[in-house]
Design an enzyme around this catalytic site. Sequence first.
Site, PDB file in Angstrom:
ATOM      1  CG  PHE A  56     -24.278  18.910  -5.375  1.00 18.91           C
ATOM      2  CD1 PHE A  56     -24.702  17.630  -5.702  1.00 18.91           C
ATOM      3  CD2 PHE A  56     -25.135  19.729  -4.663  1.00 18.91           C
ATOM      4  CE1 PHE A  56     -25.962  17.186  -5.334  1.00 18.91           C
ATOM      5  CE2 PHE A  56     -26.398  19.287  -4.285  1.00 18.91           C
ATOM      6  CZ  PHE A  56     -26.801  18.008  -4.625  1.00 18.91           C
ATOM      7  CE1 TYR A  57     -27.735  17.394  -8.415  1.00 20.14           C
ATOM      8  CE2 TYR A  57     -29.257  18.671  -9.742  1.00 20.14           C
ATOM      9  CZ  TYR A  57     -29.026  17.777  -8.728  1.00 20.14           C
ATOM     10  OH  TYR A  57     -30.088  17.261  -8.013  1.00 20.14           O
ATOM     11  N   GLY A  58     -22.085  18.902 -11.278  1.00 21.67           N
ATOM     12  CA  GLY A  58     -20.963  19.248 -12.127  1.00 21.67           C
ATOM     13  C   GLY A  58     -19.949  20.071 -11.366  1.00 21.67           C
TER      14      GLY A  58
END
Length: 329
Positions: A56-58
């Site tokens: 979920f980093y981006g």
Amino acid sequence: MPGHPPPTTIAGKPVSSIGYGMMNLTVYGTVSHDDAIKSLKAAIDNGANFWNGGLFYGPPDANSLILLKAYFTKYPEDASKVVLSIKGAYNPATHTPECNPESIRAAVDEALRLLNGTHPIDIFECARMDPTVPVENMVQTLVELINEGKIGSYGLSEVNGQTIRRAHAVHPPAGVEIELSLFSRQALEKGGIVDTCHELGIPIIGYGVLDRGWLTGQLKTVDDLPKDDIRHHFPRFRPGAFEQNLKLADFVEGFAKRKGVTPAQVAIAWVKQQGVLPIPGAVKASRVEENSKEIELNDTELYELQQTLEKHEVVGFRYPEAFAARLDQ
């Protein structure tokens, strides 16, 4: 004075005493692909071989895993050097952890699909604790994935001492990730997270070690933050709190100047000397190189820092209030 060295192995693999946090490379969409690749290269070239990324980093088409696949495709010789920790089982749209068996398996399968064989998942972490899933059940699912060969080990993130003990009783985690900095010291409370991990022999990984820029020496007024900067939503950066917190940041800057190093290097060394592997997350290759430089603090310096910490109250919680219920669970 701290009596534990930082971990030298995690998930059965050797790690340097300073790692690298990948979140800022992709989460805001402000770092070019080429610059992100350069920063990863700077990390491994300067010995920072423990990398922490997230599904979920981006966005799905530009997150940590997409970047990692591109990096290891370009530099396949570096794959064997890197110990890779991936966070997932978290819905960024609703800020909700989803740690039921189906969601954990879906997250691991997606991470493996995106990596496409360029690197194994050495550690998989559920990013936060799901209040609807007992930790024992979560760990059991992760152990099944270990036994199936899909992940090498599992880690815990933003958990308290009791949760660590419950997880450990099912299967020992490869690491526990916590926020730790000169500004955020809650994990060091007697009998707390750090003490629990040291007692059980669990490696500790520290994020937020520069407290979102406070300990870089670059912030002097609220106006130093761009108008659309997410840090305006964090209590420590709000007017009133900012001016108070600047006093501690300024002390660290002066301390570093006297030592002939940078404020960030002091902050990282302090975390390391709590027996914790720090994972600073600079986005520029030059900053990655700066942060990866090994420095030590002697007993006199540690005492001076401790005396100052006791005098300066940090104003404001470490996250926006809406996130508090998901922390230290």
